[in-house]
Every structure is written in C-alpha cells, then in structure tokens.
Design an enzyme around this catalytic site. Structure first.
Site, short mmCIF file in Angstrom:
data_model
loop_
_atom_site.label_atom_id
_atom_site.label_comp_id
_atom_site.label_asym_id
_atom_site.label_seq_id
_atom_site.Cartn_x
_atom_site.Cartn_y
_atom_site.Cartn_z
N GLN A 1 -21.40 55.07 11.47
CA GLN A 1 -20.66 54.57 12.65
C GLN A 1 -21.61 54.23 13.80
OE1 GLN A 1 -17.61 57.52 13.49
NE2 GLN A 1 -16.53 57.08 11.60
N SER B 1 -23.24 51.55 14.52
CA SER B 1 -24.44 50.76 14.22
C SER B 1 -24.09 49.32 13.89
CB SER B 1 -25.19 51.37 13.02
OG SER B 1 -25.45 52.71 13.25
N GLY B 2 -22.89 48.92 14.23
CA GLY B 2 -22.49 47.54 14.02
C GLY B 2 -21.86 47.26 12.66
N HIS B 3 -21.67 48.28 11.80
CA HIS B 3 -21.09 48.01 10.47
C HIS B 3 -19.60 47.70 10.56
CE1 HIS B 3 -24.81 48.95 8.55
NE2 HIS B 3 -24.86 50.11 9.17
N GLY B 4 -18.90 48.34 11.51
CA GLY B 4 -17.48 48.02 11.71
C GLY B 4 -17.33 46.56 12.11
N GLU C 1 -2.46 46.57 11.68
CA GLU C 1 -1.37 47.54 11.65
C GLU C 1 -1.80 48.80 12.41
OE1 GLU C 1 0.78 47.94 7.83
OE2 GLU C 1 0.07 49.99 7.91
N PHE D 1 -8.89 50.76 7.90
CA PHE D 1 -10.24 50.30 8.25
C PHE D 1 -11.07 51.53 8.57
CE2 PHE D 1 -13.65 48.40 10.57
CZ PHE D 1 -13.67 47.05 10.26
#
Ligand code: ACO
Length: 366
Positions: free
Chosen positions: A255, A257-260, A283, A248
C-alpha cells in the site's frame, strides 16, 4: 473468584497472521510477506476476540503466486468449555470463509514440489506492465468464468473480510455462470530471479473485481416507448453497460506506493477501450478508495478542463439583487454542454464528475 473472560480469549487481529510463502533454499518454505488482518468481526464477532484458547496462533498461509491457502492453528492451552461458553471451533468458523482445500494436509510439500510453479502465469491476460522502485509489476485481467480465476478468487476472498470494512464476498454459488459479467484484475510483482528453480517469479500484490450491467439510455424526445427494460438488469456484453468496481484491495506490504492507482488506471483503460461500456462506477467506496479515485480522475480531467478554460461565468450576477441570486440556472454559470461532452467521453459517473468540476473550480480560486 470467577475468572474474567479475557483470561480465556485472545485478540483475533493479533492472533491471526497472514503469510505469503514460496519455496526457498534447502527445500523449505520462505515467507515473502507477513501481515495481520485489519478486521475480523465478520468472522469471530463484534469484539474481535477468539474465546477458549491461551497463546493461540492462527497462521493463514498462501502460496504467493496462485494463492492456494492453508490454515494452521496452535495454542498453549485450550479451554473446551468455561461455564456455559465453548471454545470457538476454528475449522468450522474459518470454513465459512476459506475453500475446503485450506484444511487439507500436505500444503508444504505440495508447494515445495510444484514443478509447474516456475512456468505458472496468472489467469487471464496481461493488460499492463509497470515498474516501481526498480521492481517489475504486471496487471492481469480475465473473466470470473475461467476456472483458474474462479479458484483464485475463492482462495483469496477472505482478504475482503480482513481488509475492507463491510466488504462483501462474491457468492460463487449464486453467480449466474451463463452470463459473463464479472471480470477480475490481478496485480503481481514479477521478480527477475527466484530463490529456487521451482519457485514462481509471481508474487501477489492485490486485486479488484468488476461487473457490468445494462445502462438505461434516455430515448430521444419524440420517441414513444412501448416498454422500458429495467435499469439494472443483467445483460450480455454487447449492450450498452455500466461497469462497477465491486472489490478493490492492495495488500498491506504494497500500500501507499502507487499500486492502487496503477490498478485503477488499468481498469479505467479497459473501460475506455470498450465501446459497449458507457460509464465506470464504484460500489460502496471506502474513504481511502474515494481519495485514490479522486486523485486519478482529477489528473485525467484537469487538462481537459483547462483546455475549455473552465470557470464560473459571474456576469449573470452583475445585474441582480441578492434576493434573486439563487435563481440563476447552472447552465448560465457553467458550459454544461462542453462539460457533458467531457463527462461522456471520459465515462465518469455523474456525481463523481460533479465532484471533479467542483474540485477544479475550487483550485482556481486565487
Ligand atoms: N509512489 C509513491 N507513492 C505514490 C505513488 C507512487 N508512484 N502514487 C501514489 N502514491 C501515493 C499517493 O499520493 C497516496 O498518498 P497517501 O499515502 O497520502 O494516501 C497513496 O500513495 C495512495 O495511493 P496508492 O498508493 O495508489 O493507493 P494504494 O496502493 O495504497 O491503494 C487502497 C489504496 C486500495 C485504498 C489500499 O490502501 C487498500 O487496499 N486498502 C484496504 C482495502 C480498501 O479499503 N479497499 C477499498 C475498498 S472500496 C471498494 O472495494 C470498492
């Protein structure tokens, strides 16, 4: 006086520069994003130094849409051998982490002259669209069995080494291609206009891979089993399964900015929509990933805990002396049946669900 090894070495994390490029005006490539790797020890060794060069620049270019890679190295001076140590063979070293196409000539003209780029779409199907800061983003998902998806993953896997501590490559040579168990999720920014007519509007943001495996189900109490299947055997997609997030990554420019969160929710929505998937697991999550997962799972579960008025029932303690407190079964303190129903409905793994319950109960303490 003997020269120190630092004189002949460069810091690999500084020397390596990653650029996402696309065709721009005047038939030149423009850099959309540029950043350095966080980790290089799996590639160049524990000290993260490249020996044998002065003024070394390792430029790793990726076409911003389909991620075809190109390695370009330049240096002021190369020291072929110093004492008994030889300069690092850059092509050979990076050859273990990049596809052979990364070392071919003609990258720039291929990207500039790619008349199909404007029509290009990410492999798989679009499963989510969202906006952030006035920009449009899309999440695409597809099987690793699809050749375009496989090529893209092969192009980009070096990012796993660069950004995930202890991150593992998917060994594409060893994947069992008779079983469709791997899925890839890709996040792209979709620009409303492009700098030239043959530039793709798609700009890579990040990606995740998942795989599924058989979930052993407890048989009913009165059932005497003849044989048990192994708990983690690979199975076709019709059998009850767990989905595990394997890799992931959101690239550094995108990073925080809410994309994850958006990517995690896209995977979660797919899991929820598939009746053959019973649980989502992860994992070897990093600390940052744990935080992202906690934040998202908690947002999802909090209203459901509220709806059952979840709290610790302290009444069993009232009639006990201190010495017997430890022996109160959890089932007398918490509504375990209701919690189990919420857990299986939301397909959250046991330990993660227990963390969420604990977080909720702690948040209730005045
Ligand atoms: N607008 C602004 N900020 C937001 C928004 C929003 N709409 N939504 C969330 N945020 C904030 C969050 O509150 C959070 O706050 P923080 O900055 O205090 O941490 C922060 O943004 C992070 O949340 P996201 O933005 O959703 O997460 P991000 O896109 O940064 O992704 C991740 C997190 C995946 C860990 C990323 O940083 C990354 O790829 N890191 C490097 C690689 C890595 O560690 N990957 C995970 C390895 S584990 C595995 O692979 C299974």
């Amino acid at each position: 006086m003997a020269a120190s090894s630092e004189e002949f070495s460069v810091n690999a994390n500084e020397a390596i520069r990653i650029s996402l490029v696309q065709p721009g005006p005047n038939n030149r490539l423009i850099t959309k994003h540029e950043f350095h790797p966080k980790f290089t020890y799996p590639i160049v060794g524990e000290a993260e130094q490249i020996f044998g060069y002065k003024g070394l620049e390792v430029e790793l270019l990726f076409a911003a849409h389909d991620l075809r890679p190109h390695l370009q190295c330049s240096y002021v001076k190369k020291f072929d051998t110093v004492g008994t140590t030889s300069a690092l063979d850059l092509n050979k070293t990076f050859g273990n982490f990049l596809p052979p196409t990364a070392f071919q000539q003609g990258f720039e003209s291929e990207v500039l002259d790619d008349s199909k780029a404007a029509e290009w779409t990410p492999p798989g199907v679009c499963v989510k669209k969202y906006t952030r800061g006035g920009e449009n983003f899309e999440v695409w998902a597809g099987s690793l069995l699809d050749m375009p998806m496989r090529t893209l993953v092969d192009n980009i896997q070096i990012f796993i080494v660069f950004f995930i501590e202890g991150g593992q490559f998917i060994n594409l040579e060893e994947v069992d291609w008779t079983l469709d168990r791997w899925r890839v999720y890709l996040t792209y920014q979709k620009a409303s206009k492009t700098p030239t007519p043959n530039a793709s509007p798609y700009l890579f943001v990040g990606y995740a891979t998942t795989y599924r495996f058989y979930k052993f189900q407890k048989p009913p109490k009165d059932h005497i089993p003849i044989s048990f299947p192994p708990t983690e055997t690979i199975t076709p997609n019709t059998l009850p399964s767990r989905v595990r997030i394997s890799q992931f990554l959101i690239t550094p420019p995108y990073q925080s900015s809410g994309h994850g969160s958006a990517l995690y929710q896209a995977i979660y929505d797919q899991v929820m929509a598939d009746p053959t998937v019973l649980e989502l697991t992860v994992e070897d999550p990093s600390e940052e990933f744990d935080k992202l997962r906690d934040m998202n799972d908690f947002d999802n579960l909090e209203p459901q805990f509220k709806a059952i008025n979840l709290k610790i029932d302290t009444s069993p303690f009232a009639s006990m002396d201190r010495g017997r407190l430890k022996r109160v079964p959890t089932a007398r303190l918490l509504p375990l049946d209701q919690l189990q129903a919420i857990r299986s409905k939301n397909k959250i793994a046991g330990r993660q669900f227990a963390r969420m319950v604990e977080m909720y109960l702690l948040a209730q303490i005045p």
